[in-house]
Write a protein that holds these residues in place. Structure first.
Motif, PDB file in Angstrom:
ATOM      1  N   ALA A  19      50.764  28.213  47.225  1.00  0.00           N
ATOM      2  CA  ALA A  19      50.840  29.266  48.232  1.00  0.00           C
ATOM      3  C   ALA A  19      50.628  30.643  47.615  1.00  0.00           C
ATOM      4  O   ALA A  19      51.456  31.533  47.713  1.00  0.00           O
ATOM      5  CB  ALA A  19      52.177  29.193  48.964  1.00  0.00           C
ATOM      6  N   CYS A  20      49.529  30.795  46.899  1.00  0.00           N
ATOM      7  CA  CYS A  20      49.099  32.096  46.392  1.00  0.00           C
ATOM      8  C   CYS A  20      47.587  32.013  46.264  1.00  0.00           C
ATOM      9  O   CYS A  20      47.006  30.933  46.394  1.00  0.00           O
ATOM     10  CB  CYS A  20      49.748  32.421  45.045  1.00  0.00           C
ATOM     11  SG  CYS A  20      49.343  31.280  43.708  1.00  0.00           S
ATOM     12  N   GLY A  21      46.927  33.119  46.053  1.00  0.00           N
ATOM     13  CA  GLY A  21      45.474  33.066  46.044  1.00  0.00           C
ATOM     14  C   GLY A  21      44.844  34.377  45.666  1.00  0.00           C
ATOM     15  O   GLY A  21      45.371  35.127  44.841  1.00  0.00           O
ATOM     16  N   PRO A  22      43.713  34.735  46.277  1.00  0.00           N
ATOM     17  CA  PRO A  22      43.023  35.959  45.912  1.00  0.00           C
ATOM     18  C   PRO A  22      43.722  37.228  46.389  1.00  0.00           C
ATOM     19  O   PRO A  22      43.513  38.306  45.825  1.00  0.00           O
ATOM     20  CB  PRO A  22      41.648  35.808  46.590  1.00  0.00           C
ATOM     21  CG  PRO A  22      41.875  34.844  47.703  1.00  0.00           C
ATOM     22  CD  PRO A  22      42.940  33.908  47.224  1.00  0.00           C
ATOM     23  N   ASP A  23      44.569  37.101  47.409  1.00  0.00           N
ATOM     24  CA  ASP A  23      45.241  38.269  47.978  1.00  0.00           C
ATOM     25  C   ASP A  23      46.747  38.251  47.772  1.00  0.00           C
ATOM     26  O   ASP A  23      47.437  39.187  48.175  1.00  0.00           O
ATOM     27  CB  ASP A  23      44.939  38.367  49.478  1.00  0.00           C
ATOM     28  CG  ASP A  23      43.444  38.479  49.749  1.00  0.00           C
ATOM     29  OD1 ASP A  23      42.782  39.295  49.082  1.00  0.00           O
ATOM     30  OD2 ASP A  23      42.952  37.726  50.612  1.00  0.00           O
ATOM     31  N   SER A  24      47.271  37.185  47.195  1.00  0.00           N
ATOM     32  CA  SER A  24      48.707  37.091  46.941  1.00  0.00           C
ATOM     33  C   SER A  24      48.915  36.593  45.515  1.00  0.00           C
ATOM     34  O   SER A  24      48.271  35.643  45.079  1.00  0.00           O
ATOM     35  CB  SER A  24      49.375  36.140  47.937  1.00  0.00           C
ATOM     36  OG  SER A  24      48.755  34.874  47.906  1.00  0.00           O
ATOM     37  N   GLN A  25      49.802  37.248  44.794  1.00  0.00           N
ATOM     38  CA  GLN A  25      49.978  36.977  43.374  1.00  0.00           C
ATOM     39  C   GLN A  25      50.621  35.624  43.122  1.00  0.00           C
ATOM     40  O   GLN A  25      51.535  35.210  43.837  1.00  0.00           O
ATOM     41  CB  GLN A  25      50.845  38.073  42.742  1.00  0.00           C
ATOM     42  CG  GLN A  25      50.219  39.454  42.780  1.00  0.00           C
ATOM     43  CD  GLN A  25      51.112  40.506  42.160  1.00  0.00           C
ATOM     44  OE1 GLN A  25      52.203  40.219  41.677  1.00  0.00           O
ATOM     45  NE2 GLN A  25      50.662  41.748  42.169  1.00  0.00           N
ATOM     46  N   CYS A  26      50.127  34.951  42.086  1.00  0.00           N
ATOM     47  CA  CYS A  26      50.777  33.768  41.551  1.00  0.00           C
ATOM     48  C   CYS A  26      51.642  34.255  40.393  1.00  0.00           C
ATOM     49  O   CYS A  26      51.121  34.615  39.327  1.00  0.00           O
ATOM     50  CB  CYS A  26      49.751  32.754  41.059  1.00  0.00           C
ATOM     51  SG  CYS A  26      48.541  32.229  42.290  1.00  0.00           S
ATOM     52  N   ASP A  27      52.955  34.304  40.590  1.00  0.00           N
ATOM     53  CA  ASP A  27      53.852  34.897  39.601  1.00  0.00           C
ATOM     54  C   ASP A  27      54.216  33.892  38.511  1.00  0.00           C
ATOM     55  O   ASP A  27      54.550  32.741  38.785  1.00  0.00           O
ATOM     56  CB  ASP A  27      55.124  35.396  40.276  1.00  0.00           C
ATOM     57  CG  ASP A  27      54.852  36.561  41.221  1.00  0.00           C
ATOM     58  OD1 ASP A  27      54.030  37.429  40.860  1.00  0.00           O
ATOM     59  OD2 ASP A  27      55.448  36.595  42.311  1.00  0.00           O
ATOM     60  N   VAL A  28      54.144  34.351  37.271  1.00  0.00           N
ATOM     61  CA  VAL A  28      54.566  33.564  36.114  1.00  0.00           C
ATOM     62  C   VAL A  28      55.354  34.484  35.190  1.00  0.00           C
ATOM     63  O   VAL A  28      55.335  35.715  35.343  1.00  0.00           O
ATOM     64  CB  VAL A  28      53.365  32.963  35.352  1.00  0.00           C
ATOM     65  CG1 VAL A  28      52.588  31.998  36.240  1.00  0.00           C
ATOM     66  CG2 VAL A  28      52.457  34.053  34.815  1.00  0.00           C
ATOM     67  N   GLU A  29      56.026  33.893  34.215  1.00  0.00           N
ATOM     68  CA  GLU A  29      56.771  34.708  33.261  1.00  0.00           C
ATOM     69  C   GLU A  29      55.798  35.609  32.499  1.00  0.00           C
ATOM     70  O   GLU A  29      54.817  35.150  31.936  1.00  0.00           O
ATOM     71  CB  GLU A  29      57.533  33.823  32.284  1.00  0.00           C
ATOM     72  CG  GLU A  29      58.427  34.605  31.336  1.00  0.00           C
ATOM     73  CD  GLU A  29      59.293  33.704  30.487  1.00  0.00           C
ATOM     74  OE1 GLU A  29      59.995  34.232  29.606  1.00  0.00           O
ATOM     75  OE2 GLU A  29      59.275  32.470  30.699  1.00  0.00           O
ATOM     76  N   GLY A  30      56.068  36.891  32.521  1.00  0.00           N
ATOM     77  CA  GLY A  30      55.224  37.850  31.823  1.00  0.00           C
ATOM     78  C   GLY A  30      54.181  38.520  32.687  1.00  0.00           C
ATOM     79  O   GLY A  30      53.488  39.433  32.223  1.00  0.00           O
ATOM     80  N   GLY A  31      54.036  38.099  33.951  1.00  0.00           N
ATOM     81  CA  GLY A  31      53.020  38.724  34.793  1.00  0.00           C
ATOM     82  C   GLY A  31      52.641  37.871  35.979  1.00  0.00           C
ATOM     83  O   GLY A  31      53.469  37.186  36.581  1.00  0.00           O
ATOM     84  N   TYR A  32      51.362  37.877  36.309  1.00  0.00           N
ATOM     85  CA  TYR A  32      50.865  37.143  37.461  1.00  0.00           C
ATOM     86  C   TYR A  32      49.377  36.878  37.266  1.00  0.00           C
ATOM     87  O   TYR A  32      48.760  37.330  36.286  1.00  0.00           O
ATOM     88  CB  TYR A  32      51.081  37.940  38.754  1.00  0.00           C
ATOM     89  CG  TYR A  32      50.187  39.164  38.887  1.00  0.00           C
ATOM     90  CD1 TYR A  32      48.978  39.095  39.599  1.00  0.00           C
ATOM     91  CD2 TYR A  32      50.520  40.379  38.299  1.00  0.00           C
ATOM     92  CE1 TYR A  32      48.152  40.208  39.710  1.00  0.00           C
ATOM     93  CE2 TYR A  32      49.700  41.484  38.406  1.00  0.00           C
ATOM     94  CZ  TYR A  32      48.514  41.403  39.115  1.00  0.00           C
ATOM     95  OH  TYR A  32      47.689  42.499  39.213  1.00  0.00           O
ATOM     96  N   TYR A  33      48.788  36.145  38.200  1.00  0.00           N
ATOM     97  CA  TYR A  33      47.343  35.980  38.238  1.00  0.00           C
ATOM     98  C   TYR A  33      46.922  35.813  39.690  1.00  0.00           C
ATOM     99  O   TYR A  33      47.751  35.554  40.573  1.00  0.00           O
ATOM    100  CB  TYR A  33      46.891  34.781  37.394  1.00  0.00           C
ATOM    101  CG  TYR A  33      47.396  33.430  37.867  1.00  0.00           C
ATOM    102  CD1 TYR A  33      46.671  32.658  38.764  1.00  0.00           C
ATOM    103  CD2 TYR A  33      48.606  32.911  37.399  1.00  0.00           C
ATOM    104  CE1 TYR A  33      47.137  31.421  39.194  1.00  0.00           C
ATOM    105  CE2 TYR A  33      49.074  31.674  37.819  1.00  0.00           C
ATOM    106  CZ  TYR A  33      48.331  30.932  38.712  1.00  0.00           C
ATOM    107  OH  TYR A  33      48.795  29.717  39.138  1.00  0.00           O
ATOM    108  N   LEU A  34      45.648  35.984  39.970  1.00  0.00           N
ATOM    109  CA  LEU A  34      45.065  35.715  41.277  1.00  0.00           C
ATOM    110  C   LEU A  34      44.125  34.524  41.146  1.00  0.00           C
ATOM    111  O   LEU A  34      43.584  34.259  40.068  1.00  0.00           O
ATOM    112  CB  LEU A  34      44.293  36.931  41.800  1.00  0.00           C
ATOM    113  CG  LEU A  34      45.095  38.220  42.001  1.00  0.00           C
ATOM    114  CD1 LEU A  34      44.181  39.333  42.515  1.00  0.00           C
ATOM    115  CD2 LEU A  34      46.267  38.005  42.954  1.00  0.00           C
ATOM    116  N   ALA A  35      43.917  33.810  42.244  1.00  0.00           N
ATOM    117  CA  ALA A  35      43.095  32.601  42.190  1.00  0.00           C
ATOM    118  C   ALA A  35      42.321  32.420  43.493  1.00  0.00           C
ATOM    119  O   ALA A  35      42.799  32.788  44.572  1.00  0.00           O
ATOM    120  CB  ALA A  35      43.967  31.370  41.937  1.00  0.00           C
ATOM    121  N   ALA A  36      41.122  31.842  43.384  1.00  0.00           N
ATOM    122  CA  ALA A  36      40.292  31.534  44.553  1.00  0.00           C
ATOM    123  C   ALA A  36      39.800  30.101  44.459  1.00  0.00           C
ATOM    124  O   ALA A  36      39.213  29.700  43.451  1.00  0.00           O
ATOM    125  CB  ALA A  36      39.108  32.494  44.648  1.00  0.00           C
TER     126      ALA A  36
END
Length: 269
Positions: A19-36
Motif C-alpha cells: 500500500a505505497c507507490g509513486p505518490d505515497s512513501q514506502c517507509d523503511v528504517e533510515g528513510g523511504y522510497y517510491l515505487a511504480a
C-alpha cells in the motif's frame, strides 16, 4: 446503529502489504522510497526490478518526474523503485570508507528487504542503476553489497575520493555508460569532484570477476554508444563499457536499456 456486514468487511479489511507507490512513501528504517508497478501487472506474477539512485541534490519525487524513464522500465514488466538520499547525496560505503551520516549499506538492505516483502520479485532480473552521484552509489553497492542485485548499470559516475582495496561481495555483472566530454565526472582521470577514473574501477571488477585480458566490441541499439564487453571470465560474470561523445547526461531510455542488457546475459555457472 446497525452496520451492514459488507460495511464491516470494508472497515476491517486488512491493509495490503504494497500500500505505497509513486505518490505515497514506502517507509523503511533510515528513510523511504517510491515505487511504480507495471500498469498491466496481474498482482501475482514475479516482477523484474529496477532500483534507480538519483543524482546529487535529487530526490525520489524528482526521479518520478522523469516519466519517460519510469514508463520505459514499467512497460518492460518491471517494478521501478527510487530510494531517498539524505540531504541530497549518497554516502560512500565500505569498511574504512564510510562517510559520516546514514549507513547507506544498512539503508539499501532495508529497502531491498521491504521491496521483497511487498512484491514478488524475479530474482534473476534485478538491476541497480543510477546517474552521477547515484551511479557512484551503484558502484559502491556492487562492490560492498553485491549480493543484492543480479546486475548493475551505472551512468556517468564511479567511485569517488578513492578506489576500494577490494570488493568483498564477489564477482558482479556491470554495464557502465560514460560520456567522453563529461566535465563533471571525468572518464579517465580524477574529476573536479574527486571522482576516480572509470577504467581503474573496471580493472578492480575485472580482477574480481577473473576476467581475461581480451575484450570484444558489441553492437548497441543506441547509435550514440560504442560498447565493448569482457565476457570471458572465470566467474561467468560480464563487464561492459559503453562510451559516447556527449557530456554529463542521461537520456530517459538508458535505464531501461540496462534492463534489456541484463535480460540478455548468459546464465552464470
Amino acid at each position: 446503529m446497525r452496520i451492514f456486514p459488507f460495511l464491516i468487511g470494508i472497515l476491517f479489511m486488512p491493509v495490503m502489504a504494497n500500500a505505497c507507490g509513486p505518490d505515497s512513501q514506502c517507509d523503511v528504517e533510515g528513510g523511504y522510497y517510491l515505487a511504480a508497478e507495471p500498469e498491466d501487472w496481474d498482482g501475482e506474477t514475479p516482477l523484474r526490478l529496477v532500483v534507480y539512485f538519483h543524482g546529487w541534490n535529487g530526490s525520489p519525487e524528482g526521479s518520478f518526474r522523469n516519466k519517460g524513464m519510469v514508463r520505459a522500465v514499467t512497460q518492460r514488466g518491471a517494478l521501478f523503485v527510487a530510494p531517498f538520499a539524505q540531504t541530497g547525496f549518497w554516502r560512500q560505503i565500505g569498511e574504512g570508507r564510510a562517510e559520516r551520516g546514514r549507513d547507506e549499506a544498512a539503508y539499501i538492505r532495508a529497502v531491498m528487504a521491504d521491496i521483497r516483502r511487498r512484491w514478488p520479485i524475479d530474482e534473476t532480473q534485478t538491476l541497480a542503476s543510477g546517474f552521477s552521484r547515484g551511479a557512484s552509489m551503484v558502484w559502491n553497492v556492487a562492490c560492498f553489497t553485491g549480493d543484492l542485485f543480479r546486475g548493475y548499470a551505472p551512468i556517468a559516475g564511479g567511485f569517488w575520493a578513492s578506489n576500494p582495496e577490494s570488493c568483498p561481495t564477489g564477482p558482479v555483472n556491470l554495464r557502465h555508460i560514460h560520456g567522453l566530454s563529461d566535465r563533471v565526472v571525468s572518464f579517465d582521470e580524477i574529476g573536479v569532484h574527486n571522482s576516480m577514473p572509470i577504467p581503474e574501477g573496471l580493472d578492480i571488477l575485472a580482477d574480481l570477476n577473473g576476467t581475461r585480458d581480451t575484450s570484444r566490441e558489441v553492437e548497441s541499439e543506441d547509435e550514440r554508444l560504442t560498447c565493448k564487453r569482457w565476457d570471458d571470465s572465470v566467474s561467468g560474470r560480464v563487464l561492459e563499457l559503453c562510451l559516447h561523445d556527449g557530456g554529463h547526461s542521461i537520456p530517459a531510455e538508458w535505464v531501461a536499456d540496462g534492463l534489456d542488457w541484463l535480460a540478455a546475459l548468459p546464465d552464470e555457472s
